[in-house]
Design a protein around this motif. Structure first.
Motif, PDB file in Angstrom:
ATOM      1  N   PRO A 162      49.675  10.740  29.498  1.00  0.00           N
ATOM      2  CA  PRO A 162      49.462  11.428  30.688  1.00  0.00           C
ATOM      3  C   PRO A 162      49.017  12.806  30.412  1.00  0.00           C
ATOM      4  O   PRO A 162      49.314  13.789  29.401  1.00  0.00           O
ATOM      5  N   GLY A 163      48.235  13.204  31.240  1.00  0.00           N
ATOM      6  CA  GLY A 163      47.348  14.580  30.975  1.00  0.00           C
ATOM      7  C   GLY A 163      46.808  14.934  32.576  1.00  0.00           C
ATOM      8  O   GLY A 163      47.464  14.299  33.550  1.00  0.00           O
ATOM      9  N   THR A 164      46.000  15.917  32.495  1.00  0.00           N
ATOM     10  CA  THR A 164      45.477  16.516  33.800  1.00  0.00           C
ATOM     11  C   THR A 164      43.982  16.767  33.373  1.00  0.00           C
ATOM     12  O   THR A 164      43.394  17.246  32.557  1.00  0.00           O
ATOM     13  N   ILE A 165      43.166  16.548  34.591  1.00  0.00           N
ATOM     14  CA  ILE A 165      41.774  17.030  34.800  1.00  0.00           C
ATOM     15  C   ILE A 165      41.687  17.671  35.946  1.00  0.00           C
ATOM     16  O   ILE A 165      42.201  17.388  37.193  1.00  0.00           O
ATOM     17  N   ASN A 166      41.201  18.980  35.709  1.00  0.00           N
ATOM     18  CA  ASN A 166      41.097  20.106  37.000  1.00  0.00           C
ATOM     19  C   ASN A 166      42.529  20.166  37.713  1.00  0.00           C
ATOM     20  O   ASN A 166      42.649  20.091  38.870  1.00  0.00           O
ATOM     21  N   GLY A 167      43.586  19.909  36.927  1.00  0.00           N
ATOM     22  CA  GLY A 167      44.971  19.928  37.560  1.00  0.00           C
ATOM     23  C   GLY A 167      45.472  19.026  38.196  1.00  0.00           C
ATOM     24  O   GLY A 167      46.704  18.699  38.735  1.00  0.00           O
ATOM     25  N   GLN A 168      44.571  17.749  38.254  1.00  0.00           N
ATOM     26  CA  GLN A 168      44.891  16.639  38.596  1.00  0.00           C
ATOM     27  C   GLN A 168      45.601  15.618  37.632  1.00  0.00           C
ATOM     28  O   GLN A 168      45.089  15.278  36.715  1.00  0.00           O
ATOM     29  N   PRO A 169      46.753  14.753  37.730  1.00  0.00           N
ATOM     30  CA  PRO A 169      47.231  13.780  36.815  1.00  0.00           C
ATOM     31  C   PRO A 169      46.315  12.751  36.673  1.00  0.00           C
ATOM     32  O   PRO A 169      45.791  11.938  37.591  1.00  0.00           O
ATOM     33  N   VAL A 170      46.331  12.484  35.386  1.00  0.00           N
ATOM     34  CA  VAL A 170      45.360  10.948  34.819  1.00  0.00           C
ATOM     35  C   VAL A 170      46.135  10.638  33.540  1.00  0.00           C
ATOM     36  O   VAL A 170      46.977  11.215  32.977  1.00  0.00           O
ATOM     37  N   GLN A 171      45.647   9.527  33.380  1.00  0.00           N
ATOM     38  CA  GLN A 171      46.146   8.782  32.220  1.00  0.00           C
ATOM     39  C   GLN A 171      45.049   8.695  30.907  1.00  0.00           C
ATOM     40  O   GLN A 171      44.023   8.480  31.133  1.00  0.00           O
ATOM     41  N   PHE A 172      45.076   9.235  29.757  1.00  0.00           N
ATOM     42  CA  PHE A 172      44.208   9.176  28.708  1.00  0.00           C
ATOM     43  C   PHE A 172      44.485   8.334  27.891  1.00  0.00           C
ATOM     44  O   PHE A 172      45.601   8.023  27.500  1.00  0.00           O
ATOM     45  N   LEU A 173      43.237   7.851  27.175  1.00  0.00           N
ATOM     46  CA  LEU A 173      43.527   6.891  26.131  1.00  0.00           C
ATOM     47  C   LEU A 173      42.544   7.894  25.079  1.00  0.00           C
ATOM     48  O   LEU A 173      41.339   7.877  25.357  1.00  0.00           O
TER      49      LEU A 173
ATOM     50  N   ASP B 226      36.453  21.584  34.823  1.00  0.00           N
ATOM     51  CA  ASP B 226      37.043  23.049  34.949  1.00  0.00           C
ATOM     52  C   ASP B 226      38.110  23.227  33.681  1.00  0.00           C
ATOM     53  O   ASP B 226      38.400  24.105  33.155  1.00  0.00           O
ATOM     54  N   SER B 227      38.997  22.048  33.858  1.00  0.00           N
ATOM     55  CA  SER B 227      40.126  22.176  32.812  1.00  0.00           C
ATOM     56  C   SER B 227      40.533  20.615  32.672  1.00  0.00           C
ATOM     57  O   SER B 227      40.474  19.864  33.311  1.00  0.00           O
ATOM     58  N   VAL B 228      41.067  20.594  31.077  1.00  0.00           N
ATOM     59  CA  VAL B 228      41.571  19.198  30.621  1.00  0.00           C
ATOM     60  C   VAL B 228      42.620  19.711  29.853  1.00  0.00           C
ATOM     61  O   VAL B 228      42.695  20.856  29.269  1.00  0.00           O
ATOM     62  N   ALA B 229      43.929  19.012  30.040  1.00  0.00           N
ATOM     63  CA  ALA B 229      45.220  19.328  29.621  1.00  0.00           C
ATOM     64  C   ALA B 229      46.045  18.122  28.869  1.00  0.00           C
ATOM     65  O   ALA B 229      45.731  17.137  29.766  1.00  0.00           O
ATOM     66  N   LEU B 230      46.337  18.091  27.866  1.00  0.00           N
ATOM     67  CA  LEU B 230      47.298  17.052  27.409  1.00  0.00           C
ATOM     68  C   LEU B 230      48.554  17.791  26.669  1.00  0.00           C
ATOM     69  O   LEU B 230      48.145  18.600  25.587  1.00  0.00           O
ATOM     70  N   GLY B 231      49.520  17.660  27.195  1.00  0.00           N
ATOM     71  CA  GLY B 231      50.912  18.181  26.928  1.00  0.00           C
ATOM     72  C   GLY B 231      50.522  19.624  27.201  1.00  0.00           C
ATOM     73  O   GLY B 231      50.109  20.219  28.116  1.00  0.00           O
TER      74      GLY B 231
ATOM     75  N   GLU C 171      41.781   2.990  35.687  1.00  0.00           N
ATOM     76  CA  GLU C 171      41.946   4.405  36.083  1.00  0.00           C
ATOM     77  C   GLU C 171      42.107   5.292  34.766  1.00  0.00           C
ATOM     78  O   GLU C 171      42.570   6.303  34.702  1.00  0.00           O
ATOM     79  N   THR C 172      41.912   4.748  33.599  1.00  0.00           N
ATOM     80  CA  THR C 172      42.165   5.131  32.331  1.00  0.00           C
ATOM     81  C   THR C 172      40.927   6.014  32.002  1.00  0.00           C
ATOM     82  O   THR C 172      39.899   5.508  31.920  1.00  0.00           O
ATOM     83  N   VAL C 173      41.244   7.373  31.390  1.00  0.00           N
ATOM     84  CA  VAL C 173      40.285   8.086  31.108  1.00  0.00           C
ATOM     85  C   VAL C 173      39.986   7.881  29.479  1.00  0.00           C
ATOM     86  O   VAL C 173      41.091   8.349  28.837  1.00  0.00           O
ATOM     87  N   LEU C 174      38.854   7.966  28.839  1.00  0.00           N
ATOM     88  CA  LEU C 174      38.582   8.037  27.595  1.00  0.00           C
ATOM     89  C   LEU C 174      38.633   9.525  27.072  1.00  0.00           C
ATOM     90  O   LEU C 174      37.616  10.163  27.488  1.00  0.00           O
ATOM     91  N   LEU C 175      39.505  10.055  26.478  1.00  0.00           N
ATOM     92  CA  LEU C 175      39.625  11.344  25.904  1.00  0.00           C
ATOM     93  C   LEU C 175      38.974  11.455  24.568  1.00  0.00           C
ATOM     94  O   LEU C 175      39.343  11.136  23.629  1.00  0.00           O
ATOM     95  N   GLY C 176      37.456  11.793  24.918  1.00  0.00           N
ATOM     96  CA  GLY C 176      36.634  11.765  23.479  1.00  0.00           C
ATOM     97  C   GLY C 176      36.586  13.129  22.765  1.00  0.00           C
ATOM     98  O   GLY C 176      37.178  13.984  23.053  1.00  0.00           O
ATOM     99  N   MET C 177      35.491  13.256  22.100  1.00  0.00           N
ATOM    100  CA  MET C 177      35.485  14.273  21.169  1.00  0.00           C
ATOM    101  C   MET C 177      35.187  15.722  21.871  1.00  0.00           C
ATOM    102  O   MET C 177      35.187  16.658  21.236  1.00  0.00           O
ATOM    103  N   SER C 178      34.391  15.742  23.023  1.00  0.00           N
ATOM    104  CA  SER C 178      34.099  16.904  23.601  1.00  0.00           C
ATOM    105  C   SER C 178      35.670  17.788  23.774  1.00  0.00           C
ATOM    106  O   SER C 178      35.467  18.987  23.974  1.00  0.00           O
ATOM    107  N   PHE C 179      36.756  17.167  23.768  1.00  0.00           N
ATOM    108  CA  PHE C 179      38.106  17.734  24.069  1.00  0.00           C
ATOM    109  C   PHE C 179      38.634  17.745  22.496  1.00  0.00           C
ATOM    110  O   PHE C 179      39.154  18.615  22.235  1.00  0.00           O
TER     111      PHE C 179
END
Length: 168
Positions: free
Chosen positions: A66-77, A120-125, A143-151
């Motif tokens: 789990p993480g957040t995008i712009n402060g909103q919860p999402v699920q990352f892969l 605006d923001s991406v957070a993981l832990g 609903e799963t977001v691919l967390l790629g190399m830009s992060f």
């Protein structure tokens, strides 16, 4: 005679309730076990001190968390093969992301049209970044977001066995 039938009814009722209770207990036990196998990082704690994030590989061999995008919860892969963060179109609508310039992404199924966007923001832990490039993929299901190399390119990744450690 009525007393025998009511005893029989009560006995059957208790037998059914016992089976229903046992099935419910088994469901809860195995549901927790399946969650742990499929999403071992579901309880990832968010910290503000930039501590390393330690993830466990799931049953399918992926790192999901789990993480957040712009402060909103999402699920990352986590996807080191993806250049940018890739967000399903329906989730992008929920997150109120603005689709930008049309671009094209190469996938295992060929080239697809996507829409560039900035997050605006991406957070993981406890790891977070501001102003991260991403794209909105209207072809992605779920609903799963691919967390790629830009992060991920801004982090050090250390994999040992079934554990991946990410740190600044």
């Amino acid at each position: 005679m009525k007393q025998d039938s009511s005893r029989h009814f009560v006995g059957r009722l208790f037998a059914h309730l016992t089976w229903i209770t046992l099935l419910g207990v088994f469901y809860l036990i195995f549901q927790g076990r399946l969650l742990q196998q499929n999403d071992p990082n579901h309880a990832l704690q968010v910290s503000d001190n930039h501590q390393p994030v330690v993830l466990q590989r799931n049953r399918q061999g992926h790192y999901v968390a789990p993480g957040t995008i712009n402060g909103q919860p999402v699920q990352f892969l986590l996807d080191t093969g993806a250049t940018d963060i890739s967000i399903p179109g329906t989730l992008a609508d929920t997150l109120r992301l603005t689709p930008g310039r049309v671009s094209y992404a190469s996938t295992a199924n060929g080239t697809i049209k996507v829409y560039d966007t900035r997050l605006d923001s991406v957070a993981l832990g406890g790891l977070s970044l501001a102003d991260v490039s991403a794209h909105i993929n209207p072809h992605m299901q779920g609903e799963t977001v691919l967390l790629g190399m830009s992060f991920l390119q801004h982090l050090e990744l250390i994999q040992r066995g079934d554990t991946l450690t990410l740190k600044r």
